[in-house]
Motif scaffolding. Structure first.
Motif, mmCIF file in Angstrom:
data_model
loop_
_atom_site.group_PDB
_atom_site.id
_atom_site.type_symbol
_atom_site.label_atom_id
_atom_site.label_comp_id
_atom_site.label_asym_id
_atom_site.label_seq_id
_atom_site.Cartn_x
_atom_site.Cartn_y
_atom_site.Cartn_z
ATOM 1 N N ASP A 1 0.960 -1.246 -0.073
ATOM 2 C CA ASP A 1 -0.041 0.038 -0.212
ATOM 3 C C ASP A 1 0.722 1.119 -0.002
ATOM 4 O OD1 ASP A 1 -2.276 -1.432 -0.127
ATOM 5 O OD2 ASP A 1 -3.117 -1.313 1.980
ATOM 6 N N SER A 2 1.957 1.341 0.506
ATOM 7 C CA SER A 2 2.706 2.446 0.482
ATOM 8 C C SER A 2 3.524 2.847 -0.696
ATOM 9 C CB SER A 2 3.757 2.405 1.826
ATOM 10 O OG SER A 2 4.931 1.088 1.610
ATOM 11 N N PHE A 3 3.443 2.019 -1.526
ATOM 12 C CA PHE A 3 4.206 1.963 -2.806
ATOM 13 C C PHE A 3 3.040 2.615 -3.818
ATOM 14 C CE2 PHE A 3 6.620 -1.513 -0.669
ATOM 15 C CZ PHE A 3 7.949 -1.149 -1.171
ATOM 16 N N THR A 4 3.848 3.278 -4.919
ATOM 17 C CA THR A 4 3.086 3.671 -6.166
ATOM 18 C C THR A 4 3.558 2.270 -7.085
ATOM 19 O OG1 THR A 4 4.927 4.592 -7.020
ATOM 20 C CG2 THR A 4 3.473 6.044 -5.862
ATOM 21 N N ALA A 5 2.395 2.061 -8.040
ATOM 22 C CA ALA A 5 2.640 1.139 -8.949
ATOM 23 C C ALA A 5 4.002 1.252 -9.626
ATOM 24 C CB ALA A 5 1.395 1.101 -9.654
ATOM 25 N N ARG A 6 4.322 2.528 -10.214
ATOM 26 C CA ARG A 6 5.543 2.663 -10.644
ATOM 27 C C ARG A 6 6.922 2.236 -9.948
ATOM 28 N NH1 ARG A 6 6.619 5.575 -15.216
ATOM 29 N NH2 ARG A 6 4.725 6.964 -14.694
ATOM 30 N N GLY A 7 6.865 2.669 -8.713
ATOM 31 C CA GLY A 7 8.005 2.363 -7.627
ATOM 32 C C GLY A 7 8.198 1.065 -7.519
ATOM 33 N N TRP A 8 6.867 0.257 -7.215
ATOM 34 C CA TRP A 8 6.868 -1.083 -6.911
ATOM 35 C C TRP A 8 7.739 -1.763 -8.232
ATOM 36 C CZ3 TRP A 8 4.109 -5.403 -9.250
ATOM 37 C CH2 TRP A 8 4.217 -6.603 -8.668
ATOM 38 N N LEU A 9 7.092 -1.606 -9.358
ATOM 39 C CA LEU A 9 7.598 -2.154 -10.609
ATOM 40 C C LEU A 9 9.105 -1.806 -10.894
ATOM 41 C CD1 LEU A 9 4.566 -1.397 -13.058
ATOM 42 C CD2 LEU A 9 5.366 -3.805 -12.314
ATOM 43 N N GLU A 10 9.466 -0.676 -10.493
ATOM 44 C CA GLU A 10 10.939 -0.211 -10.658
ATOM 45 C C GLU A 10 11.808 -0.969 -9.715
ATOM 46 O OE1 GLU A 10 11.041 3.915 -10.328
ATOM 47 O OE2 GLU A 10 10.640 4.408 -12.420
ATOM 48 N N ASP B 1 1.456 5.938 -11.226
ATOM 49 C CA ASP B 1 1.647 7.008 -10.156
ATOM 50 C C ASP B 1 0.941 6.967 -8.909
ATOM 51 O OD1 ASP B 1 4.246 7.820 -11.294
ATOM 52 O OD2 ASP B 1 3.147 8.930 -12.958
ATOM 53 N N LYS B 2 -0.049 6.170 -9.107
ATOM 54 C CA LYS B 2 -1.032 5.786 -7.912
ATOM 55 C C LYS B 2 -0.225 4.985 -7.068
ATOM 56 C CE LYS B 2 -5.019 6.642 -10.778
ATOM 57 N NZ LYS B 2 -6.294 5.849 -11.339
ATOM 58 N N PRO B 3 -0.611 5.505 -5.636
ATOM 59 C CA PRO B 3 -0.257 4.209 -4.718
ATOM 60 C C PRO B 3 -1.292 3.099 -4.628
ATOM 61 C CG PRO B 3 -1.386 5.909 -3.402
ATOM 62 C CD PRO B 3 -1.147 6.529 -5.111
ATOM 63 N N PHE B 4 -0.605 1.996 -4.016
ATOM 64 C CA PHE B 4 -1.504 0.669 -4.307
ATOM 65 C C PHE B 4 -2.813 0.876 -3.614
ATOM 66 C CE2 PHE B 4 2.011 -1.340 -6.149
ATOM 67 C CZ PHE B 4 1.646 -2.599 -6.816
ATOM 68 N N TYR B 5 -2.989 1.482 -2.500
ATOM 69 C CA TYR B 5 -4.123 1.856 -1.869
ATOM 70 C C TYR B 5 -5.359 2.307 -2.468
ATOM 71 C CZ TYR B 5 -2.894 6.542 -0.454
ATOM 72 O OH TYR B 5 -2.606 7.807 -0.276
ATOM 73 N N ALA B 6 -4.705 3.225 -3.516
ATOM 74 C CA ALA B 6 -5.705 4.129 -4.373
ATOM 75 C C ALA B 6 -6.271 3.214 -5.555
ATOM 76 C CB ALA B 6 -5.069 5.423 -4.759
ATOM 77 N N LEU B 7 -5.627 2.096 -5.886
ATOM 78 C CA LEU B 7 -6.043 1.534 -7.198
ATOM 79 C C LEU B 7 -7.165 0.570 -6.835
ATOM 80 C CD1 LEU B 7 -2.485 0.334 -8.334
ATOM 81 C CD2 LEU B 7 -3.665 1.939 -9.150
#
Length: 209
Positions: free
Chosen positions: A91-100, A128-134
């Motif tokens: 939840d604290s990661f953005t999708a992009r940050g996790w993938l990177e 660029d959305k955090p996982f909790y917002a997806l």
């Protein structure tokens, strides 16, 4: 000629305090695509977590290309992709940050595949959305894009169509169909039924105890 065994499972047993789930399960899967099929509470997710090394079997053995989670956990973990779509640990990661962050974990990471899956799942606006917002579907699509791009010899995907729109389901079917002929990788999908337009590959049916 018999297909070469890619993943071997012998006598796997696992129980929760309230119930037994798997009792003496044995499998011999070639590379390509496999389906774990069963109703709710039949043990599909538990089996994936055991194959991922997230749970420890109470009996039995798992061997992936000669490597096992009990004997060599670090080496085994580098060969397996697993991300639980129900967990909140991202939840604290953005999708992009996790993938990177994934290329450092998976030596066979395929950046071109990630670009293709990002486009196929129409994920650009969500990166660029955090996982909790997806939404449930968008989260699953991010996880599956990472899974399919990871290049991990054993790639585990749980309930892939939950929350997906029809175009994304069609793209998923195409992506999984392309994995069916792989000789260097096994993609295991857990679902309550076979997915339309996807080669069935190896199938194991689990029955609720």
């Amino acid at each position: 000629m018999a297909e070469r065994v890619f993943l071997q499972v012998d006598g796997l047993r696992f129980s929760y305090p309230e119930c037994a789930v798997l009792d003496g399960l044995s499998l011999a899967w070639p590379a390509g695509l496999a389906l774990v099929r069963g109703d709710e509470s039949s043990g599909k997710t538990t089996l994936l977590r055991l194959l991922a090394g997230e749970l420890a079997a109470q009996a039995g053995r798992i061997l992936l290309q000669g490597t096992g989670p009990a004997e060599t956990p670090k080496a085994y973990a580098q060969k397996v992709f697993w991300a639980d779509p129900r967990a909140g640990d991202l939840d604290s990661f953005t999708a992009r940050g996790w993938l990177e962050g994934l290329p450092t974990r998976y030596p066979l990471w395929d950046a071109a595949a990630l670009a293709a899956h990002t486009e196929g799942f129409t994920l650009q606006e969500h990166l660029d959305k955090p996982f909790y917002a997806l939404s449930t579907g968008s989260k699953r699509k991010v996880l599956m894009a990472g899974a399919l791009a990871s290049g991990a010899p054993l790639t585990l995907i749980d309930e892939p169509v939950g929350g997906l729109d029809k175009p994304s389901i069609r793209y998923l079917a195409q992506a999984l169909a392309s994995e069916a002929s792989r000789q260097d990788r096994l993609t295991v999908v857990a679902h309550y039924e076979a997915l339309a337009d996807v080669p069935r590959g190896t199938v194991v049916d689990l029955v609720r105890p």
